[in-house]
Write a protein that holds these residues in place. Structure first.
Motif, PDB file in Angstrom:
ATOM      1  N   ARG A 167      50.138  46.000  28.585  1.00 31.26           N
ATOM      2  CA  ARG A 167      50.231  45.178  29.791  1.00 31.26           C
ATOM      3  C   ARG A 167      48.997  45.425  30.655  1.00 31.26           C
ATOM      4  N   MET A 168      48.526  44.375  31.308  1.00 35.76           N
ATOM      5  CA  MET A 168      47.346  44.491  32.162  1.00 35.76           C
ATOM      6  C   MET A 168      47.640  43.929  33.546  1.00 35.76           C
ATOM      7  N   SER A 169      46.934  44.466  34.532  1.00 37.36           N
ATOM      8  CA  SER A 169      47.041  43.932  35.880  1.00 37.36           C
ATOM      9  C   SER A 169      46.047  42.786  36.052  1.00 37.36           C
ATOM     10  N   VAL A 170      46.117  42.140  37.192  1.00 40.10           N
ATOM     11  CA  VAL A 170      45.076  41.203  37.592  1.00 40.10           C
ATOM     12  C   VAL A 170      43.898  42.031  38.105  1.00 40.10           C
ATOM     13  N   PRO A 171      42.675  41.779  37.628  1.00 42.71           N
ATOM     14  CA  PRO A 171      41.536  42.578  38.100  1.00 42.71           C
ATOM     15  C   PRO A 171      41.076  42.157  39.493  1.00 42.71           C
ATOM     16  N   VAL A 172      40.423  43.093  40.187  1.00 47.09           N
ATOM     17  CA  VAL A 172      39.828  42.795  41.489  1.00 47.09           C
ATOM     18  C   VAL A 172      38.357  43.185  41.459  1.00 47.09           C
ATOM     19  N   PHE A 173      37.586  42.525  42.305  1.00 46.32           N
ATOM     20  CA  PHE A 173      36.163  42.840  42.405  1.00 46.32           C
ATOM     21  C   PHE A 173      35.931  43.887  43.485  1.00 46.32           C
ATOM     22  N   LEU A 174      34.921  44.713  43.271  1.00 50.90           N
ATOM     23  CA  LEU A 174      34.643  45.823  44.176  1.00 50.90           C
ATOM     24  C   LEU A 174      33.480  45.548  45.110  1.00 50.90           C
ATOM     25  N   ASP A 175      32.864  44.378  44.982  1.00 50.69           N
ATOM     26  CA  ASP A 175      31.784  44.012  45.888  1.00 50.69           C
ATOM     27  C   ASP A 175      31.693  42.495  45.976  1.00 50.69           C
ATOM     28  N   THR A 176      30.913  42.016  46.923  1.00 50.47           N
ATOM     29  CA  THR A 176      30.813  40.576  47.145  1.00 50.47           C
ATOM     30  C   THR A 176      30.007  39.869  46.072  1.00 50.47           C
ATOM     31  N   THR A 177      29.269  40.602  45.257  1.00 47.22           N
ATOM     32  CA  THR A 177      28.492  39.974  44.184  1.00 47.22           C
ATOM     33  C   THR A 177      29.349  39.656  42.969  1.00 47.22           C
ATOM     34  N   ARG A 178      30.593  40.132  42.974  1.00 43.46           N
ATOM     35  CA  ARG A 178      31.539  39.903  41.864  1.00 43.46           C
ATOM     36  C   ARG A 178      30.983  40.439  40.543  1.00 43.46           C
ATOM     37  N   SER A 179      30.251  41.541  40.638  1.00 45.64           N
ATOM     38  CA  SER A 179      29.639  42.127  39.445  1.00 45.64           C
ATOM     39  C   SER A 179      30.283  43.451  39.041  1.00 45.64           C
ATOM     40  N   ARG A 180      31.205  43.973  39.848  1.00 43.16           N
ATOM     41  CA  ARG A 180      31.964  45.175  39.507  1.00 43.16           C
ATOM     42  C   ARG A 180      33.448  44.870  39.659  1.00 43.16           C
ATOM     43  N   ALA A 181      34.221  45.297  38.669  1.00 36.78           N
ATOM     44  CA  ALA A 181      35.645  44.968  38.684  1.00 36.78           C
ATOM     45  C   ALA A 181      36.481  46.178  38.301  1.00 36.78           C
ATOM     46  N   LEU A 182      37.729  46.179  38.768  1.00 34.61           N
ATOM     47  CA  LEU A 182      38.677  47.243  38.469  1.00 34.61           C
ATOM     48  C   LEU A 182      39.963  46.602  37.958  1.00 34.61           C
ATOM     49  N   ILE A 183      40.512  47.156  36.856  1.00 29.86           N
ATOM     50  CA  ILE A 183      41.749  46.638  36.286  1.00 29.86           C
ATOM     51  C   ILE A 183      42.605  47.803  35.800  1.00 29.86           C
TER      52      ILE A 183
END
Length: 219
Positions: A167-183
């Motif tokens: 099972r996976m969560s919905v990922p979120v971005f860690l900066d406004t450039t949308r180039s780093r994500a956490l899931i």
């Protein structure tokens, strides 16, 4: 001398600006930036490509039987995301910070609490997980296997040659450039088999790439 100092200031300013923005962002209230469907699909594919979900080892061969190569197995990816928060008596309760609070200081430095809070807020409800169509992954409806999650003998009878449920969560971005994500990813393969992991990803020119993984306990 002044001209040299001016050049050094211009060169150093972008880094200082980025650091200041990151400090300000962490100090601000959590406000998740959620991935689009296409971004979600790319992140899921990157996590699957960088991970190995082995599950329980197969039973040993019968005495005297010929040793054979272990057949390839696949993990079942559920089509619905894992909700990290739940409502109890009209109040929302989240679990990830509680798991992190008992972790080491090194872990807390690796994943700031605000990032986890944003991940939780983005996963207060269940969402559709995109099908990565990747080797070793079988995409299945959540309702098809939900009843078997507490009956692993029945699960493996119905789904032989598999390594459990993913099972996976919905990922979120860690900066406004949308180039780093956490899931957050949860792999269950038995009563005492499985793990919950946080995955940090970075967007490279060729696509999403996993750059970090952190083990976390499952509730």
């Amino acid at each position: 001398m002044l001209s040299v100092a001016g050049i050094l200031l211009v060169i150093a300013r972008p880094d200082t600006h980025l650091i200041t923005n990151e400090i300000d962002r962490r100090a601000a209230p959590p406000k998740p930036v959620v991935a689009t469907a296409d971004e979600y699909l790319g992140i899921v594919r990157a996590v699957v490509a960088a991970s190995e979900f082995r599950g329980l080892p197969p039973p040993p061969p019968e005495p005297g039987s010929e040793l054979r190569e272990e057949p390839k197995r696949e993990v079942l990816l559920l089509d619905r995301s894992v909700a990290l928060c739940q409502k109890i008596e009209s109040k929302t309760h989240c679990s990830l910070p509680l798991r992190l609070s008992s972790a080491s200081f090194e872990v807390r430095d690796y994943v700031p609490l605000k990032w986890l809070q944003e991940l939780e807020l983005a996963n207060a409800a269940v969402a559709i997980v995109p099908n990565p169509r990747s080797a070793g992954i079988r995409y299945v409806p959540s309702g098809e296997v939900a009843a078997l999650a507490s009956d692993w003998e029945g699960f493996y009878a119905d789904y032989p040659r598999t390594t459990g449920i993913l099972r996976m969560s919905v990922p979120v971005f860690l900066d406004t450039t949308r180039s780093r994500a956490l899931i957050y990813v949860e792999h269950r393969c038995g009563g005492f088999c499985g793990a919950g992991t946080l995955h940090l990803l970075h967007l490279e020119p060729e696509g999403w790439k996993q750059v970090g993984r952190l083990w976390m306990s499952m509730s």
